[in-house]
Design an enzyme around this catalytic site. Sequence first.
Site, PDB file in Angstrom:
ATOM      1  CD  GLU A  87     -11.352  -1.558  -1.165  1.00  0.00           C
ATOM      2  OE1 GLU A  87     -12.083  -2.228  -0.428  1.00  0.00           O
ATOM      3  OE2 GLU A  87     -10.201  -1.922  -1.480  1.00  0.00           O
TER       4      GLU A  87
ATOM      5  CB  CYS B 213      -0.867  -0.030   1.262  1.00  0.00           C
ATOM      6  SG  CYS B 213      -1.850   1.457   1.515  1.00  0.00           S
TER       7      CYS B 213
ATOM      8  CG  HIS C 244      -7.011  -0.010  -4.276  1.00  0.00           C
ATOM      9  ND1 HIS C 244      -6.205  -0.043  -3.172  1.00  0.00           N
ATOM     10  CD2 HIS C 244      -8.226  -0.456  -3.863  1.00  0.00           C
ATOM     11  CE1 HIS C 244      -6.907  -0.480  -2.126  1.00  0.00           C
ATOM     12  NE2 HIS C 244      -8.142  -0.732  -2.525  1.00  0.00           N
TER      13      HIS C 244
END
Length: 274
Positions: free
Chosen positions: A158, A73, A194
């Site tokens: 998400e 991350c 992501h």
Amino acid sequence: MQYSPIGVFDSGYGGLSVLTEIVNTLPEYDYVYLGDNARTPYGTRSFDVVYQFTLESVKKLFSMGCELVILACNTASAKALRSIQQRDLPGIDPCRRVLGVIRPSIEVIGHYTQTNKIGILGTPGTVISNSYPLEIKKLFPDVDVFQQACPMWVPLVENNEHLNPGADYFVKLYIDALLQQNEQIDTVILGCTHYPLLATKIRQYLPEKIQMISQGPIVAESLKDYLYRHPEMDVRCSKNGTRNFYTTDSTEIFDRQASIFFGSEVRSQHLTLP
Ligand code: DGL
């Protein structure tokens, strides 16, 4: 030998884009993935909160037997990694290690650009931290870095909206904003784990002449190199080829999504933090 998996942590699903590459490169190791889906996104949170959440996750992975944890991350790598390495690790266990994703990306990035103009797409947290420009300047002083925060991209992933037509608006919006900063940008880093999940759409709006760099393969190669250079850590990582997944949110939703992102069936377990 004791079960001692390599821990891979992200605020949600993004780290799976890194885990996939790591597993392809180093399949023999055991891995534990922890997604803090209940508290995602991290990218819009303060330094203190990201640090606290990340430290809790690292401690949890240590308690599961991990000797080595990868913060898959960028936001956590930018806002929490240094404090954890310098302030917390010596007190917790000086032999364990926590590594991030920004340093490996920066070490190679100067070799990709011809124009010495690089674009970074990241979360607001990563952009505000200035980690990329500061670190790139140290290794590649001639390279100019241009950043663009993309606050809507993580929520799209998400919420599983990233492949739908509505996503196109926000993909184009941030790419245009980045490219307006300098027309010579020839290399763009997807500076959030992501974003590879949005790669098809990003590629669609990025001019063909601009290279798009995903971190997964870079981080995987860097981990391989790290374990080679650190045999004392390598022997402490168990190698039975197991993968275990944990989420702080619903396992049902996680399994459905994660199976798509990871490319094979995922059966997660729930845990609560801290
Ligand atoms: N995937 C993370 C990153 O690489 C952060 C996403 C978020 O929680 O905002 O920055």
